[in-house]
Design a protein around this motif. Structure first.
Motif, PDB file in Angstrom:
ATOM      1  N   TRP A 101      66.269 -16.508 -69.808  1.00  0.00           N
ATOM      2  CA  TRP A 101      66.991 -16.919 -68.565  1.00  0.00           C
ATOM      3  C   TRP A 101      68.247 -16.639 -68.601  1.00  0.00           C
ATOM      4  O   TRP A 101      69.299 -16.594 -67.654  1.00  0.00           O
TER       5      TRP A 101
ATOM      6  N   LEU B 221      77.084 -10.429 -64.076  1.00  0.00           N
ATOM      7  CA  LEU B 221      76.671 -10.704 -62.589  1.00  0.00           C
ATOM      8  C   LEU B 221      77.451 -11.719 -62.242  1.00  0.00           C
ATOM      9  O   LEU B 221      78.109 -11.517 -61.179  1.00  0.00           O
TER      10      LEU B 221
ATOM     11  N   THR C 120      69.943 -13.839 -60.926  1.00  0.00           N
ATOM     12  CA  THR C 120      69.528 -13.736 -62.094  1.00  0.00           C
ATOM     13  C   THR C 120      68.230 -14.261 -62.359  1.00  0.00           C
ATOM     14  O   THR C 120      67.303 -13.596 -63.079  1.00  0.00           O
ATOM     15  N   GLN C 121      67.643 -15.175 -61.835  1.00  0.00           N
ATOM     16  CA  GLN C 121      66.558 -15.857 -62.126  1.00  0.00           C
ATOM     17  C   GLN C 121      65.428 -15.166 -60.998  1.00  0.00           C
ATOM     18  O   GLN C 121      64.195 -14.713 -61.659  1.00  0.00           O
TER      19      GLN C 121
ATOM     20  N   TYR D  24      73.013  -9.574 -68.991  1.00  0.00           N
ATOM     21  CA  TYR D  24      73.134  -9.535 -67.266  1.00  0.00           C
ATOM     22  C   TYR D  24      73.900 -10.900 -66.913  1.00  0.00           C
ATOM     23  O   TYR D  24      74.592 -10.603 -65.805  1.00  0.00           O
ATOM     24  N   VAL D  25      73.701 -11.931 -67.301  1.00  0.00           N
ATOM     25  CA  VAL D  25      74.081 -13.027 -66.681  1.00  0.00           C
ATOM     26  C   VAL D  25      75.693 -13.072 -66.524  1.00  0.00           C
ATOM     27  O   VAL D  25      76.275 -13.415 -65.662  1.00  0.00           O
TER      28      VAL D  25
ATOM     29  N   GLY E  31      74.377 -17.036 -58.222  1.00  0.00           N
ATOM     30  CA  GLY E  31      74.070 -16.249 -59.585  1.00  0.00           C
ATOM     31  C   GLY E  31      72.664 -16.777 -60.058  1.00  0.00           C
ATOM     32  O   GLY E  31      72.047 -15.989 -60.477  1.00  0.00           O
TER      33      GLY E  31
ATOM     34  N   VAL F  54      65.772 -12.218 -65.159  1.00  0.00           N
ATOM     35  CA  VAL F  54      66.493 -11.925 -66.578  1.00  0.00           C
ATOM     36  C   VAL F  54      65.415 -12.672 -67.427  1.00  0.00           C
ATOM     37  O   VAL F  54      65.151 -13.818 -67.142  1.00  0.00           O
TER      38      VAL F  54
END
Lengths: 265, 220
Positions: A122, A131, A113-114, A127-128, A109, A119
């Motif tokens: 962060w 996901l 995400t990063q 989003y986080v 993850g 994102v």
């Protein structure tokens, strides 16, 4: 692009008729599952409703500590679910499942995400959370399947493990076959899903994005990322949980401790 | 003379908690074929499994040719004092994979199977006619037992610990297999400890150790 068509109580009431129709079929054919269907339908409404309320609140909070707290809670629930799905068990199965889940989901993850999506900030919950949630839901299946297969292998094929040990196998050599067997089993669903994606099935997330008005190619790009991250999380999670479980059943002295295996169902 | 192999003390209880044996030690001389005797249910298999460290033991000393092996060195010990287990367990796969797999494990080092010896062993046990790529699932019980014995002998550990290696064999074949074990045991630097179902064959061993007798002696 067309925008999102909002659903209200009336639309949901119409959709409810569909579940009632399913229940009617159960009654007519005497399937005897109408009660379970009704309970599941109510659970769907209550659980998703609560989730929606929580998410609306979380999205407005936007505080990193809160987001991380929620993610950790999610991994705990997922680990509980994974550990409860195996037909055999052992002391500490929950902790192993949680560790494997947390490590593989946060590693994969984090990358997605990063580095992939990038994102900003962060911890952006929109989003986080979805996901990581998708990784959790899928690696839960992989971890549960892998763990179940591993424990089953130990109990049904212990003769083969002890045969290797009898000829001087180390712990790693003795557990290699069950480990391969377990991780392979855990990975089957995601491999099938990747092979069938777009031909046999329209993946859920992509469908959702298209419904929400996203350009199809963008939805496809997201879906590819999601499929790959699930594959990595499942492989990593299943391998980790089996390694952790293996340590439980065999110490450095390479004695197979089947007495630590419990049957739950 | 120092004993070749010494291990113990071993103790065991059965499922209901009754003591099977208590404070039993095992000694084996170099070049000796010893038979472990005792009524069924007296814990012979358990004792053999404890000897090779297949079940948890505590406070046990295992010594071979004057060298002590600790619990952490059990894999090494088992490669030297190798169990030919009861009921001839097999890996899922072919006959060839089953006879050769020990040589692919790390403890084998650079050792490879001795093909001449393998041919001699399969000939002597009557397995020579079965091709190496046969699935072991298709073998009869007697064939599996002979294969397990061939595998143990081909591995050439220092000591073979065999738990009813001759079950399911007709009299003639059993005698031939027993001779292979005895021949192995009598070589310098080797030895065999086994449990045999057949009393007549057991009588031909160099020494018989009675588990029941030992326990009563130790207890008195």
């Amino acid at each position: 692009m067309s925008s999102l068509i909002e659903l209200g109580p009336l639309q949901l009431a119409v959709a409810t008729l569909l579940v009632v129709a399913a229940g009617t079929i159960s009654l007519v054919l005497r399937l005897g599952i109408e009660r379970r269907l009704a309970i599941s339908a109510v659970r769907t409404v209550v659980q998703l409703g609560l989730l929606g309320l929580i998410l609306e609140r979380v999205f407005s909070l936007r505080h990193p500590v809160v987001i991380i707290g929620i993610l950790v809670l999610m991994t705990i629930f997922a680990a509980r679910e994974a550990a409860s799905r195996t037909s055999k068990s052992y002391r500490g199965i929950m902790i192993d499942a949680w560790l494997a889940m947390a490590v593989s989901c946060f590693a994969v993850g984090g990358v997605v995400t990063q580095l992939v999506v990038g994102v900003d900030p962060w911890y952006e919950p929109q989003y986080v959370i979805p996901l990581i949630g998708m990784i959790l839901g899928n690696s839960l299946t992989g971890i549960a399947l892998g763990l179940d297969r591993f424990l089953d292998h130990l109990s049904t094929r212990h003769g083969e493990i002890e045969l290797r040990l009898a000829f001087g196998a180390t712990r790693r050599e003795a557990l290699a076959a069950p480990l391969q067997d377990a991780v392979r089993t855990g990975m089957v669903p995601i491999i099938n899903a990747m092979a069938a994606a777009g031909i046999v099935s329209l993946p859920g997330m992509m469908t959702g994005q298209i419904l929400a008005g996203a350009p199809p190619l963008q939805a496809v790009a997201y879906q590819i990322v999601v499929m790959f991250m699930i594959a990595a999380a499942v492989a990593g999670g299943a391998m980790l949980v089996v390694l952790l479980a293996g340590r439980h059943f065999m110490g450095k002295d390479a004695v197979l401790r089947l007495d630590r295996l419990r049957t739950t169902k | 003379m120092l004993p070749f192999l010494t291990a113990g003390p071993f103790s065991a209880r059965n499922g209901e908690g009754r003591v099977l044996f208590n404070d039993v030690s095992i000694e084996l001389a170099e070049g000796e074929l010893a038979v472990l005797d005792g009524p069924s249910g007296s814990g012979k298999s358990t004792l053999l499994r404890q000897l090779v460290g297949m079940v948890p033991t505590s406070g046990v000393t295992r010594e071979l040719s004057g060298e002590v092996h600790t619990d952490m060195q059990l894999p090494g010990w088992r490669s030297l004092v190798t169990l030919v287990a009861q009921d001839a367990p097999m890996l899922a796969g072919t006959l060839g994979e089953n006879t050769r797999f020990p040589f692919s494990q790390r403890c084998a080092g650079t050792r490879v199977p001795d093909e001449t010896e393998l041919a001699r062993l399969t000939q002597a046990t009557g397995l020579a006619a079965i091709p190496e790529d046969r699935d072991v699932g298709t073998l009869s019980g007697g064939e599996r037992h002979r294969l397990a014995l061939v595998r143990g002998l081909l591995w050439r550990p220092k000591v073979i610990v065999a738990d009813e290696p001759l079950s399911g064999l007709d009299e003639e074949t059993a005698v031939r297999c027993f001779e292979l074990l005895r021949e192995f045991a009598h070589q310098p630097g080797h030895g065999v400890l086994c449990v045999l179902h057949d009393r007549q064959l057991g009588a031909r061993a160099d020494r018989t150790v009675s588990l029941a007798a030992r326990v009563s002696v130790e207890a008195s």
